[in-house]
Design a protein around this motif. Structure first.
Motif, mmCIF file in Angstrom:
data_model
loop_
_atom_site.group_PDB
_atom_site.id
_atom_site.type_symbol
_atom_site.label_atom_id
_atom_site.label_comp_id
_atom_site.label_asym_id
_atom_site.label_seq_id
_atom_site.Cartn_x
_atom_site.Cartn_y
_atom_site.Cartn_z
ATOM 1 N N MET A 75 0.835 -1.200 0.000
ATOM 2 C CA MET A 75 0.000 0.000 0.000
ATOM 3 C C MET A 75 0.869 1.248 0.000
ATOM 4 O O MET A 75 1.921 1.289 0.615
ATOM 5 N N ARG A 76 0.354 2.260 -0.695
ATOM 6 C CA ARG A 76 1.000 3.581 -0.632
ATOM 7 C C ARG A 76 0.084 4.487 0.188
ATOM 8 O O ARG A 76 -1.044 4.745 -0.228
ATOM 9 N N ILE A 77 0.606 4.982 1.297
ATOM 10 C CA ILE A 77 -0.189 5.830 2.177
ATOM 11 C C ILE A 77 0.335 7.256 2.117
ATOM 12 O O ILE A 77 1.512 7.512 2.390
ATOM 13 N N ALA A 78 -0.549 8.169 1.746
ATOM 14 C CA ALA A 78 -0.166 9.582 1.641
ATOM 15 C C ALA A 78 -0.934 10.394 2.670
ATOM 16 O O ALA A 78 -1.989 9.981 3.162
ATOM 17 N N ARG A 79 -0.373 11.533 3.000
ATOM 18 C CA ARG A 79 -1.053 12.520 3.833
ATOM 19 C C ARG A 79 -1.230 13.739 2.948
ATOM 20 O O ARG A 79 -0.288 14.126 2.232
ATOM 21 N N PHE A 80 -2.408 14.326 2.951
ATOM 22 C CA PHE A 80 -2.680 15.391 1.976
ATOM 23 C C PHE A 80 -3.711 16.360 2.516
ATOM 24 O O PHE A 80 -4.369 16.110 3.532
ATOM 25 N N THR A 81 -3.852 17.458 1.785
ATOM 26 C CA THR A 81 -4.903 18.409 2.117
ATOM 27 C C THR A 81 -5.564 18.902 0.836
ATOM 28 O O THR A 81 -4.920 18.998 -0.215
ATOM 29 N N THR A 82 -6.856 19.165 0.950
ATOM 30 C CA THR A 82 -7.578 19.831 -0.140
ATOM 31 C C THR A 82 -7.913 21.259 0.271
ATOM 32 O O THR A 82 -8.795 21.885 -0.283
ATOM 33 N N GLY A 83 -7.186 21.745 1.294
ATOM 34 C CA GLY A 83 -7.450 23.069 1.834
ATOM 35 C C GLY A 83 -8.021 22.999 3.246
ATOM 36 O O GLY A 83 -8.026 23.987 3.972
ATOM 37 N N GLU A 84 -8.492 21.793 3.606
ATOM 38 C CA GLU A 84 -9.026 21.578 4.949
ATOM 39 C C GLU A 84 -7.937 20.912 5.797
ATOM 40 O O GLU A 84 -6.764 20.927 5.437
ATOM 41 N N ASP A 85 -8.343 20.313 6.917
ATOM 42 C CA ASP A 85 -7.396 19.620 7.789
ATOM 43 C C ASP A 85 -6.694 18.486 7.020
ATOM 44 O O ASP A 85 -7.284 17.879 6.133
ATOM 45 N N PRO A 86 -5.448 18.166 7.391
ATOM 46 C CA PRO A 86 -4.747 17.058 6.739
ATOM 47 C C PRO A 86 -5.529 15.748 6.879
ATOM 48 O O PRO A 86 -6.132 15.480 7.911
ATOM 49 N N THR A 87 -5.506 14.963 5.803
ATOM 50 C CA THR A 87 -6.226 13.693 5.712
ATOM 51 C C THR A 87 -5.243 12.662 5.182
ATOM 52 O O THR A 87 -4.270 13.011 4.526
ATOM 53 N N TYR A 88 -5.514 11.390 5.452
ATOM 54 C CA TYR A 88 -4.693 10.318 4.894
ATOM 55 C C TYR A 88 -5.451 9.632 3.766
ATOM 56 O O TYR A 88 -6.683 9.645 3.731
ATOM 57 N N GLY A 89 -4.690 9.018 2.870
ATOM 58 C CA GLY A 89 -5.341 8.317 1.773
ATOM 59 C C GLY A 89 -4.442 7.248 1.195
ATOM 60 O O GLY A 89 -3.232 7.226 1.451
ATOM 61 N N LEU A 90 -5.042 6.342 0.412
ATOM 62 C CA LEU A 90 -4.296 5.296 -0.287
ATOM 63 C C LEU A 90 -4.137 5.713 -1.739
ATOM 64 O O LEU A 90 -5.119 6.028 -2.414
ATOM 65 N N VAL A 91 -2.896 5.710 -2.204
ATOM 66 C CA VAL A 91 -2.597 6.108 -3.582
ATOM 67 C C VAL A 91 -2.579 4.852 -4.443
ATOM 68 O O VAL A 91 -2.010 3.826 -4.039
ATOM 69 N N ASP A 92 -3.195 4.909 -5.623
ATOM 70 C CA ASP A 92 -3.228 3.723 -6.493
ATOM 71 C C ASP A 92 -1.881 3.525 -7.184
ATOM 72 O O ASP A 92 -0.983 4.362 -7.097
ATOM 73 N N GLY A 93 -1.759 2.395 -7.867
ATOM 74 C CA GLY A 93 -0.486 2.017 -8.483
ATOM 75 C C GLY A 93 0.013 3.011 -9.508
ATOM 76 O O GLY A 93 1.225 3.168 -9.686
ATOM 77 N N SER A 94 -0.902 3.710 -10.176
ATOM 78 C CA SER A 94 -0.481 4.682 -11.193
ATOM 79 C C SER A 94 0.000 5.986 -10.565
ATOM 80 O O SER A 94 0.630 6.814 -11.225
ATOM 81 N N GLY A 95 -0.314 6.178 -9.252
ATOM 82 C CA GLY A 95 0.043 7.432 -8.597
ATOM 83 C C GLY A 95 -0.874 8.579 -8.973
ATOM 84 O O GLY A 95 -0.583 9.737 -8.686
ATOM 85 N N GLU A 96 -2.025 8.258 -9.599
ATOM 86 C CA GLU A 96 -2.918 9.320 -10.078
ATOM 87 C C GLU A 96 -4.126 9.557 -9.184
ATOM 88 O O GLU A 96 -4.672 10.649 -9.149
ATOM 89 N N LYS A 97 -4.552 8.516 -8.459
ATOM 90 C CA LYS A 97 -5.759 8.654 -7.637
ATOM 91 C C LYS A 97 -5.449 8.376 -6.175
ATOM 92 O O LYS A 97 -4.572 7.569 -5.850
ATOM 93 N N ILE A 98 -6.196 9.051 -5.302
ATOM 94 C CA ILE A 98 -5.982 8.891 -3.876
ATOM 95 C C ILE A 98 -7.345 8.695 -3.204
ATOM 96 O O ILE A 98 -8.249 9.507 -3.368
ATOM 97 N N ALA A 99 -7.482 7.567 -2.511
ATOM 98 C CA ALA A 99 -8.742 7.215 -1.849
ATOM 99 C C ALA A 99 -8.633 7.565 -0.375
ATOM 100 O O ALA A 99 -7.771 7.035 0.343
ATOM 101 N N GLU A 100 -9.490 8.479 0.064
ATOM 102 C CA GLU A 100 -9.450 8.947 1.460
ATOM 103 C C GLU A 100 -9.705 7.822 2.445
ATOM 104 O O GLU A 100 -10.545 6.957 2.198
#
Ligand code: MG
Length: 256
Positions: free
Chosen positions: A1-26
């Motif tokens: 699994m690829r686990i990222a921490r990110f923000t869309t302008g709100e509080d930081p959230t974690y997500g799983l990044v897909d194999g292509s590195g293009e999509k992130i599932a919260e």
């Protein structure tokens, strides 16, 4: 699994990044402490801002001179035991964040490295058990004020300035740390290029060694050392560190 921490302008959230590195599932909560559950929301990676995938709550442990060819370029041999130093967690920044070159230094160097993220509290771990305490792996740039490293003796300031520890772009949980290739590019030109199997002390040995001095906590980070090819960065340049099984960490350097 690829686990990222990110923000869309709100509080930081974690997500799983897909194999292509293009999509992130919260996901809900912090995966270091909670079971991974998808919220159902999926973002394009290019639409979010990736943050440092972990903010170490207690420490970043650096390892000095852990590739023989780098030890040689620094004018010595690799130490018999891993050489450890500490970096404050306030030095950590994320992918794309600028490294701010402080006025105290005229010689700021990149050091591309594989970084280990610890997954659970542990102490006195033997090497054969050490990979079992790992949460995952990410990419680091152990930015160093080389002139201050020489003049200070202690490395706390030279490696501990704010912004001197970029981490990212995400944490890969399934990785053989000894079977990767590390490449660093300065404005696109390859300046470091080495297999992680060239480490003098392997990842399991480093974790064991550190755990016999310090209690390791979830989210602690160990920087495993840099190969040969370190060098100075000029303001306005960009450093990319790539570990093939993880991804690429890219940061611009700016003058304070
Ligand atoms: Mg280093």
């Amino acid at each position: 699994m690829r686990i990222a921490r990110f923000t869309t302008g709100e509080d930081p959230t974690y997500g799983l990044v897909d194999g292509s590195g293009e999509k992130i599932a919260e996901i809900t909560g912090d995966p270091l402490y909670q079971r991974i559950e998808l919220t159902g929301t999926v973002h394009e990676v290019e639409d979010v801002r990736l943050l440092a995938p972990v903010i170490p709550r207690s420490k970043v442990i650096g390892i000095g001179r852990n590739y023989a060819d780098h030890a040689a370029e620094m004018g010595g041999e690799a130490p018999e035991e891993p050489l450890m130093f500490l970096v404050p967690n306030t030095a950590v920044i994320g992918p794309g964040d600028p490294v701010v070159m402080p006025p105290q230094s005229a010689e700021v160097h990149y050091e591309g490295e594989l970084a280990v993220v610890i997954g659970r509290m542990c102490k006195d771990v033997e090497p054969e058990d050490a990979l079992g305490v790992v949460f995952g792996y990410t990419v680091a740039n152990d930015v160093t004020a080389r002139d201050l490293q020489r003049s200070d003796g202690q490395w706390a300031r030279a490696k501990g300035f704010d912004t001197f520890c970029p981490l990212g772009p995400w944490i890969e949980t399934d990785l053989d740390p000894g079977a990767q290739h590390l490449t660093t590019r300065l404005d696109g030109e390859v300046v470091q290029d080495a297999p992680t199997s060239d480490m003098v002390h392997g990842t399991a040995e480093l974790i064991s060694h550190a755990s016999k001095a310090f209690t390791l906590l979830p989210g602690d980070v160990i920087l495993t050392g840099t190969p040969a090819g370190v060098g100075a960065v000029r303001p306005g340049q960009r450093v990319e560190v790539e570990v093939d099984g993880i991804g690429t960490l890219s940061n611009p350097f700016v003058r304070h």
